[in-house]
Structure formats: C-alpha cells, structure tokens
Design a protein around this motif. Structure first.
Motif, PDB file in Angstrom:
ATOM      1  N   SER A 246       0.639  -1.217   0.081  1.00  0.00           N
ATOM      2  CA  SER A 246      -0.042  -0.083  -0.074  1.00  0.00           C
ATOM      3  C   SER A 246       1.037   1.353  -0.067  1.00  0.00           C
ATOM      4  O   SER A 246       0.519   2.233  -0.708  1.00  0.00           O
ATOM      5  N   SER A 247       2.022   1.128   0.734  1.00  0.00           N
ATOM      6  CA  SER A 247       2.675   2.562   0.689  1.00  0.00           C
ATOM      7  C   SER A 247       3.462   2.618  -0.869  1.00  0.00           C
ATOM      8  O   SER A 247       3.614   3.762  -1.295  1.00  0.00           O
ATOM      9  N   VAL A 248       3.675   1.552  -1.245  1.00  0.00           N
ATOM     10  CA  VAL A 248       4.403   1.762  -2.759  1.00  0.00           C
ATOM     11  C   VAL A 248       3.113   2.144  -3.843  1.00  0.00           C
ATOM     12  O   VAL A 248       3.397   3.059  -4.623  1.00  0.00           O
ATOM     13  N   VAL A 249       2.010   1.589  -3.622  1.00  0.00           N
ATOM     14  CA  VAL A 249       0.892   2.283  -4.476  1.00  0.00           C
ATOM     15  C   VAL A 249       0.614   3.578  -4.275  1.00  0.00           C
ATOM     16  O   VAL A 249       0.277   4.439  -5.214  1.00  0.00           O
TER      17      VAL A 249
ATOM     18  N   THR B  14       8.559 -15.719  -8.403  1.00  0.00           N
ATOM     19  CA  THR B  14       7.315 -15.283  -7.660  1.00  0.00           C
ATOM     20  C   THR B  14       5.998 -15.892  -8.104  1.00  0.00           C
ATOM     21  O   THR B  14       4.966 -15.392  -7.648  1.00  0.00           O
ATOM     22  N   GLY B  15       5.694 -16.172  -9.462  1.00  0.00           N
ATOM     23  CA  GLY B  15       4.694 -16.545  -9.829  1.00  0.00           C
ATOM     24  C   GLY B  15       3.451 -15.647  -9.879  1.00  0.00           C
ATOM     25  O   GLY B  15       2.382 -16.085  -9.712  1.00  0.00           O
ATOM     26  N   GLY B  16       3.797 -14.306  -9.945  1.00  0.00           N
ATOM     27  CA  GLY B  16       2.600 -13.455  -9.850  1.00  0.00           C
ATOM     28  C   GLY B  16       2.399 -13.040  -8.681  1.00  0.00           C
ATOM     29  O   GLY B  16       1.275 -12.071  -8.368  1.00  0.00           O
ATOM     30  N   PHE B  17       3.197 -13.424  -7.630  1.00  0.00           N
ATOM     31  CA  PHE B  17       2.746 -12.972  -6.227  1.00  0.00           C
ATOM     32  C   PHE B  17       2.778 -11.434  -6.041  1.00  0.00           C
ATOM     33  O   PHE B  17       2.223 -10.865  -5.297  1.00  0.00           O
ATOM     34  N   ILE B  18       3.890 -10.694  -6.911  1.00  0.00           N
ATOM     35  CA  ILE B  18       4.150  -9.120  -6.571  1.00  0.00           C
ATOM     36  C   ILE B  18       2.920  -8.618  -7.217  1.00  0.00           C
ATOM     37  O   ILE B  18       2.291  -7.731  -6.706  1.00  0.00           O
ATOM     38  N   ALA B  19       2.332  -9.121  -8.464  1.00  0.00           N
ATOM     39  CA  ALA B  19       1.211  -8.546  -8.866  1.00  0.00           C
ATOM     40  C   ALA B  19       0.103  -8.542  -8.084  1.00  0.00           C
ATOM     41  O   ALA B  19      -0.858  -7.681  -7.939  1.00  0.00           O
TER      42      ALA B  19
ATOM     43  N   THR C  34      -2.002  -5.677  -6.427  1.00  0.00           N
ATOM     44  CA  THR C  34      -3.654  -5.507  -6.823  1.00  0.00           C
ATOM     45  C   THR C  34      -4.368  -5.633  -5.495  1.00  0.00           C
ATOM     46  O   THR C  34      -5.522  -5.453  -5.502  1.00  0.00           O
ATOM     47  N   ASN C  35      -3.793  -6.076  -4.570  1.00  0.00           N
ATOM     48  CA  ASN C  35      -4.655  -6.008  -3.024  1.00  0.00           C
ATOM     49  C   ASN C  35      -5.007  -4.667  -2.720  1.00  0.00           C
ATOM     50  O   ASN C  35      -5.927  -4.535  -1.562  1.00  0.00           O
ATOM     51  N   VAL C  36      -4.193  -3.670  -2.970  1.00  0.00           N
ATOM     52  CA  VAL C  36      -4.491  -2.493  -2.601  1.00  0.00           C
ATOM     53  C   VAL C  36      -5.535  -1.603  -3.456  1.00  0.00           C
ATOM     54  O   VAL C  36      -5.412  -1.534  -4.609  1.00  0.00           O
ATOM     55  N   PRO C  37      -6.537  -1.150  -2.790  1.00  0.00           N
ATOM     56  CA  PRO C  37      -7.733  -0.258  -3.437  1.00  0.00           C
ATOM     57  C   PRO C  37      -6.897   0.770  -4.398  1.00  0.00           C
ATOM     58  O   PRO C  37      -6.188   1.532  -3.616  1.00  0.00           O
ATOM     59  N   GLY C  38      -7.277   1.097  -5.477  1.00  0.00           N
ATOM     60  CA  GLY C  38      -6.792   2.168  -6.069  1.00  0.00           C
ATOM     61  C   GLY C  38      -5.382   1.743  -7.046  1.00  0.00           C
ATOM     62  O   GLY C  38      -4.861   2.633  -7.725  1.00  0.00           O
ATOM     63  N   ALA C  39      -5.254   0.495  -6.915  1.00  0.00           N
ATOM     64  CA  ALA C  39      -3.968   0.237  -7.713  1.00  0.00           C
ATOM     65  C   ALA C  39      -4.031   0.310  -9.285  1.00  0.00           C
ATOM     66  O   ALA C  39      -3.184   0.426  -9.853  1.00  0.00           O
TER      67      ALA C  39
ATOM     68  N   ALA D 100      -4.923   2.685 -10.785  1.00  0.00           N
ATOM     69  CA  ALA D 100      -4.364   3.899 -11.404  1.00  0.00           C
ATOM     70  C   ALA D 100      -2.933   4.039 -11.929  1.00  0.00           C
ATOM     71  O   ALA D 100      -2.485   4.670 -12.653  1.00  0.00           O
ATOM     72  N   VAL D 101      -2.182   2.941 -11.207  1.00  0.00           N
ATOM     73  CA  VAL D 101      -0.767   2.838 -11.108  1.00  0.00           C
ATOM     74  C   VAL D 101      -0.174   1.359 -11.813  1.00  0.00           C
ATOM     75  O   VAL D 101       0.965   1.312 -12.198  1.00  0.00           O
ATOM     76  N   PHE D 102      -0.998   0.614 -11.608  1.00  0.00           N
ATOM     77  CA  PHE D 102      -0.556  -0.890 -12.035  1.00  0.00           C
ATOM     78  C   PHE D 102      -1.020  -1.429 -13.648  1.00  0.00           C
ATOM     79  O   PHE D 102      -2.088  -1.440 -13.685  1.00  0.00           O
ATOM     80  N   ARG D 103       0.123  -1.245 -14.457  1.00  0.00           N
ATOM     81  CA  ARG D 103      -0.183  -1.371 -15.756  1.00  0.00           C
ATOM     82  C   ARG D 103      -0.662  -2.809 -16.063  1.00  0.00           C
ATOM     83  O   ARG D 103      -1.337  -3.091 -17.070  1.00  0.00           O
ATOM     84  N   GLY D 104       0.118  -3.810 -15.445  1.00  0.00           N
ATOM     85  CA  GLY D 104      -0.078  -5.012 -15.756  1.00  0.00           C
ATOM     86  C   GLY D 104       1.120  -5.830 -15.365  1.00  0.00           C
ATOM     87  O   GLY D 104       2.360  -5.439 -15.187  1.00  0.00           O
ATOM     88  N   GLY D 105       1.105  -7.137 -15.583  1.00  0.00           N
ATOM     89  CA  GLY D 105       2.147  -8.058 -15.319  1.00  0.00           C
ATOM     90  C   GLY D 105       2.582  -9.038 -16.079  1.00  0.00           C
ATOM     91  O   GLY D 105       1.429  -9.482 -16.888  1.00  0.00           O
ATOM     92  N   PHE D 106       3.847  -9.655 -16.337  1.00  0.00           N
ATOM     93  CA  PHE D 106       4.023 -10.893 -16.946  1.00  0.00           C
ATOM     94  C   PHE D 106       4.640 -11.953 -15.992  1.00  0.00           C
ATOM     95  O   PHE D 106       5.234 -11.828 -15.316  1.00  0.00           O
TER      96      PHE D 106
END
Ligand code: ATP
Ligand code: MG
Length: 423
Positions: free
Chosen positions: A269-272, A289-294, A298-303, A305-311
């Motif tokens: 949440s602090s990063v977002v 990490t198999g998607g764990f960072i994503a 994405t657990n953070v409300p408002g993500a 606006a800043v998270f474009r997507g992941g691979f």
C-alpha cells in the motif's frame, strides 16, 4: 480492567480453522490500552460454552465471545447465554427486516432457519451486522451475580466470520468500550513497520538514543516477522503524547528509509500510494514469484491507477516471447542471472509502457541450486527511465516464504527508488 475472550467453534478444536480472532481482538484491544487477561477456545458444546462464560463472568469486567450466532444447529451461543442469564429471547423486528433485506439484495430466497438470528435477549443492546445476518449482542451483567462486588460485567457476543466480526468490533464495540469501560489511564501506542533490517539491528540503532525517553516511561516492543520488523512504542499517563512524538522523531531520524509505514499499513500500500502521488505507473515481470508481486499490488484499493499489468514468465521461452529477452542473454548467463533480470525488467517496462518495471528471477528450490547459484538465489531488477538497477539476494526458505521475502525486497526496492526520485 480484566478482559476475557472466549472463542467458540468445533472447527477450532479440529484444526480446520485457525483462531485468528484471538490475535486480532487482542491486538485491537491493546491499541486502545486494554490488555486481555485470558483467552479460551471451546467446541460448540452447550455445556462448555455455559461453563466458560460463567467462569469468565466470575472474574472479568469484560467477556467477549465469538461465533455461534448463526442459524445452524451448532450455533448455540445466544441460546445458552440467554439461559445462563435467565433472559427471555424475543424477536427484534429491525433484525428481521435486516435479514429480509439482506437476502432480497442478493436475489436469494430467505431460508426459514435464518429467522432465529433475530431472536435477541430482552435486555441486550443489538449491534447490527453490516456484512451478514446475525447481529452482535451486548449485555450488562450486574455485580454480585457471578462475581463478588458491585461492579457489573459487560458481555459482548460477536459473530464468527472475520469479515463480519472485524467491522462490527471497530465501528460499534470500540465506541461502546470507550464509553462503558474507560481504560485506566491515558494510553498511546504507535507502531512503525520496517524492512531491510533484522530486529536486533533495529534495536541497536534506536535504543541508545531513546534511553532518556525509556526512563520517562516509553516502552518499546519488537515483533519480527518474515521480511519485516514491527516496532511498537507505548506510553501512558499525562505525558504520553509528548513521549510518543519525541520517540517518533528520533526513530524516523535513525531509520530514515527503513520505515515503510505505521499501524496497519503494508509495504504494497505504501508503494501504490507513492506511485499515485507521483503520477507514475509500474509493471512487473515475475518468474520465481509466480505473480505474487502483482497479487500484492492489486490487493491495494486504487492500484488500477498505477499498475499497468504484469507478466508471469516462468519458462525461458516466455521470457523471450513476452518480454523480448534475447536468447543469447539466457544462454550465456542463465535464466537466473543479473543480465536476465535486467532484460526482463526493461522488456516489461517497454511492453507495458510503464514508468517503472520490477523483474525477479531466482531458484526457489528445494532443488536446482549450483555452487555458484545456491538454492534461494534471486536477482531483482528495477527498470526506470534510463536506468536499471539489479540486486542479488539469497532467500533460503520454503517456496511460499521465498515468494513473500522476494516480493518484499522487490517492493522495497521500488519504494526506495520512488522516494529518491521524488526528492
Ligand atoms: P454464521 O452465521 O456464519 O454461522 P456464526 O456467528 O455462527 O456465523 P460460526 O458458525 O462459529 O459463527 O463461524 C462461522 C465461520 O467463521 C467459521 O466457519 C470460520 O470460518 C469463521 N470463524 C469462526 N470463529 C473463528 C475464529 N475464532 N477465528 C477465525 N475464524 C473463525
Ligand atoms: Mg455458525
């Protein structure tokens, strides 16, 4: 103030559900200056519930029960406690209406059995359940009834599901406790969350400078978790506010960039929030990490606006195909290498059109290590405008902990770069 918590539920005895209420309620109460004196968990047995509640009321100013308020035959807390207190139950029309609306809003038929949840003891305060059907119940038990003396005890029954219990406690029980059961003295608790230092290092850094405040009553507590350390400052009495604010100033000075949050904040949440404030975007490229960072972002409300997507690029081919990592890089340096991590981050940043990209590649284990790159080795890269940083770490844990610790390091790397970029 004597406080006892009684958790009911045979599932707790069978080990199929972890008793998280114990920890959560104790923590929330401690924040308010109440320290729980006893915790008991019992099966859904009428006798056990009655006996434990009777014992609790013979000692405590406050008894909190959890669970067993629902509609099924194993939900017997309300009945048993009403019996114990010789209290008749009556149907509360507002609760009936709430239950009817609850089902109507969900377009579901209301099972007849759910109506028993509207039965409340005559003298009880009813706590509406915003996230379920069974209300919480509060009863005052006069002094002399179960325990000696004049002082009454408060008995609070809360529903079992955490998503019902938690908001009910925070929004309704806390104000009630403040009014009915004032903590003995001013009590202030502030929690700082740190990462990147073990607990003894945290203590070494701050304790000497805090000694004068400790002599004035500051209490420090350290709670080490995987990948982070919680530092708790407590002060009581009239100078509590002043002691805590001085302690905070010192702590922030001595651990300038290790603190990522306070109280219930999380690293993600602090990063977002930093990204939102700076109007920047991020993408991730994850192997081990198999998607764990994503997931964490994405657990953070408002993500959004800043998270474009992941691979999630687990195989070499996926790293080449989705991120444009050149085959020779993997061939010459290996999939787990600084060079591959760098190329993954740059590829993700470019392909997702983001300001920043995090990439991780490592060996989670238990097999697959070499002498040069033992199990747990991980490379974390962060690409930003014109610059890519790579760090190497050895996180030797089980796979799940490995993912958490690695994601913690990756998110912290981004957090530090964001702080630097904003300066
Ligand atoms: P419901 O209306 O859902 O039946 P209830 O008030 O009767 O609620 P229980 O039946 O005791 O509560 O528990 C419902 C669910 O809540 C359990 O299956 C469990 O998943 C969760 N739960 C209950 N007690 C705890 C606890 N102490 N810690 C964590 N989860 C719990
Ligand atoms: Mg139930």
């Amino acid at each position: 103030v004597q406080i006892e918590i009684i958790n009911t539920g045979s599932e707790l005895m069978l080990g199929s559900v972890l008793n998280t209420h114990q920890q959560w309620l104790c923590r929330e109460l401690a924040k308010l200056g109440y320290v729980v004196t006893r915790q008991t968990a019992v099966a859904d047995s009428g006798e056990m519930i009655e006996q434990t509640v009777r014992e609790g009321l013979s000692r405590a100013d406050l008894v909190i029960t959890t669970g067993g308020l629902g509609p099924t035959s194993d939900d017997i807390t309300r009945d048993r406690i009403a019996q114990l207190l010789d209290c008749a139950l009556h149907e509360d029309s507002r609760v009936v209406q709430h239950i009817e609306e609850f089902f109507a809003h969900r377009h579901r038929a209301m099972p007849g059995s759910t109506r028993v949840q509207a039965l409340v003891p005559e003298s009880a305060i009813v706590l509406p359940n915003a996230h379920g059907t069974a209300p919480g119940l509060v009863m005052e038990v006069p002094g002399g009834r179960f325990r000696a003396g004049e002082r009454p005890s408060l008995l609070i029954m809360l529903p079992g599901p955490p998503r019902e219990l938690r908001p009910m406690f925070s929004n309704q029980v806390v104000p009630l406790l403040r009014a009915k059961l004032p903590a003995m003295e001013d009590f202030l608790c502030r929690t700082f969350l740190t990462t990147g230092l073990g607990e003894s290092l945290v203590e070494e850094r701050i304790a000497p400078s805090l000694r004068p405040l400790i002599e004035q009553g500051l209490e420090l507590g350290y709670c080490a978790r995987v990948g982070e350390v919680e530092l708790r400052c407590v002060a009581r009495g009239a100078s509590a506010v002043q002691i805590i604010s001085q302690a905070e100033r010192t702590i922030r000075e001595l651990l300038p960039d290790h603190i990522f949050g306070v109280e219930d904040e999380t690293l993600e949440s602090s990063v977002v929030h930093l990204l939102i404030r700076q109007g920047r975007t991020v993408s991730v490229a994850e192997s081990c990490t198999g998607g764990f960072i994503a997931h964490r972002l994405t657990n953070v409300p408002g993500a959004s606006a800043v998270f474009r997507g992941g691979f999630v690029t687990y195989s070499n081919e996926a790293k080449e195909e989705f991120l444009g990592v050149r085959r020779e890089i993997i061939r010459d340096h290996g999939a787990v290498s600084a060079e591959t991590a760098r190329a993954m981050a740059e590829g993700a940043r470019h392909r997702a059109n983001a300001d920043y990209a995090i990439a991780v590649t490592g060996i989670a284990g238990p097999s697959g290590g070499t002498e040069e790159k033992p199990v747990g080795t991980v490379f974390i890269a962060l690409a930003s405008n014109g610059k890519t940083r790579v760090i190497r770490s050895v996180n030797r844990y089980d796979r799940e902990t490995f993912k958490f610790v690695t994601s913690q390091q990756a998110l912290d790397m981004l957090r530090r770069v964001l702080l630097k970029d904003q300066a």
